[in-house]
Design an enzyme around this catalytic site. Sequence first.
Site, PDB file in Angstrom:
ATOM      1  N   THR A 112       0.859  -1.167   0.000  1.00 18.02           N
ATOM      2  CA  THR A 112       0.000   0.000   0.000  1.00 18.02           C
ATOM      3  C   THR A 112       0.897   1.218   0.000  1.00 18.02           C
ATOM      4  O   THR A 112       2.117   1.101   0.117  1.00 18.02           O
ATOM      5  CB  THR A 112      -0.908   0.051   1.248  1.00 18.02           C
ATOM      6  OG1 THR A 112      -0.093   0.357   2.385  1.00 18.02           O
ATOM      7  CG2 THR A 112      -1.622  -1.260   1.472  1.00 18.02           C
ATOM      8  N   ALA A 114       1.132   3.250   2.320  1.00 22.00           N
ATOM      9  CA  ALA A 114       1.520   3.584   3.685  1.00 22.00           C
ATOM     10  C   ALA A 114       2.520   2.607   4.275  1.00 22.00           C
ATOM     11  O   ALA A 114       3.499   3.001   4.893  1.00 22.00           O
ATOM     12  CB  ALA A 114       0.277   3.640   4.575  1.00 22.00           C
ATOM     13  N   CYS A 115       2.286   1.300   4.113  1.00 23.22           N
ATOM     14  CA  CYS A 115       3.015   0.357   4.958  1.00 23.22           C
ATOM     15  C   CYS A 115       4.217  -0.271   4.288  1.00 23.22           C
ATOM     16  O   CYS A 115       5.020  -0.909   4.937  1.00 23.22           O
ATOM     17  CB  CYS A 115       2.076  -0.768   5.406  1.00 23.22           C
ATOM     18  SG  CYS A 115       1.628  -1.923   4.093  1.00 23.22           S
ATOM     19  N   GLY A 116       4.356  -0.162   2.974  1.00 26.59           N
ATOM     20  CA  GLY A 116       5.460  -0.840   2.317  1.00 26.59           C
ATOM     21  C   GLY A 116       5.143  -2.298   2.102  1.00 26.59           C
ATOM     22  O   GLY A 116       3.995  -2.718   2.110  1.00 26.59           O
ATOM     23  N   CYS A 118       4.541  -5.956   2.973  1.00 29.32           N
ATOM     24  CA  CYS A 118       4.078  -6.608   4.194  1.00 29.32           C
ATOM     25  C   CYS A 118       4.435  -8.092   4.191  1.00 29.32           C
ATOM     26  O   CYS A 118       4.719  -8.681   3.157  1.00 29.32           O
ATOM     27  CB  CYS A 118       2.567  -6.454   4.329  1.00 29.32           C
ATOM     28  SG  CYS A 118       2.028  -4.731   4.320  1.00 29.32           S
TER      29      CYS A 118
END
Length: 274
Positions: A112, A114-116, A118
């Site tokens: 995403t 935001a999170c990179g 996962c």
Amino acid sequence: MGRVTVRRQVLRISDGREIRRPDALAAEEPLELRVDGRALTVTMRTPGHDVELAHGFLQTEGVINSVEDVRTARYCDGTDEDGKNTYNVLDLALAAHVPPIERGVERNFHTTSACGVCGKAALESVRVRSHHDLTRDDTKVGVGTLLSLPHKLREAQRVFDSTGGLHAAGLFTAAGQLLAAREDVGRHNAVDKVIGWALMSGRVPLRGCVLMVSGRASFELVQKAAMAGVPVLAAVSAPSSLAADLAAEQGMTLVGFLRETSMNVYSGQSRVDR
């Protein structure tokens, strides 16, 4: 090509006054990356430099090692309600000598803005897969040079000036010369774009370079830097504990809270010339 910014009408309330006016927002659109016609991942990104983004992503994930590993990169058909190409599907064809990506690996690549990336395995994944031994990189970076990087990166953030909503990554020489800067709604995308630029320019591994990021230093960003052979990673905000552990494991210099007059050096202190 998608727009980097989008105009929206907003109601601004300030000191009890209300004003309706247009405002610029950083564009965020999905990009589906395909490899040899098969969907690999979807990432939310700011349109622009998509081919660099794709090359950087595949390089930092260990799929490719050089620009010669990619035969072609082309946008696939994908249209909106007006029948216009959205340029949100990019297909890369790998060279014949590149091992195919194992089936089922797609679930490890969900991203995403935001999170990179996962679902990463522990530190062993990078230590085994990285082709570059950072402990042999004797780069030295002066304190004054490091302190100058946030301002230089900020000056290169053209879209941020109009939106205030983008992260940035900048690649510098050890002397502080800016080589490339990219912006995106996601920190990891900005880094992938810069590394993709370096890969396509024949500069990987990035010996003697400093990677500067506008936000915090996460595990994913340290991993990407290690995969590209970056000896020094600097961030204006804090690193996570796992990022600091990984940087130390890799022999990388990790600098956090880099501001106008101060910084914290979490690993690789010997590279900081003071």
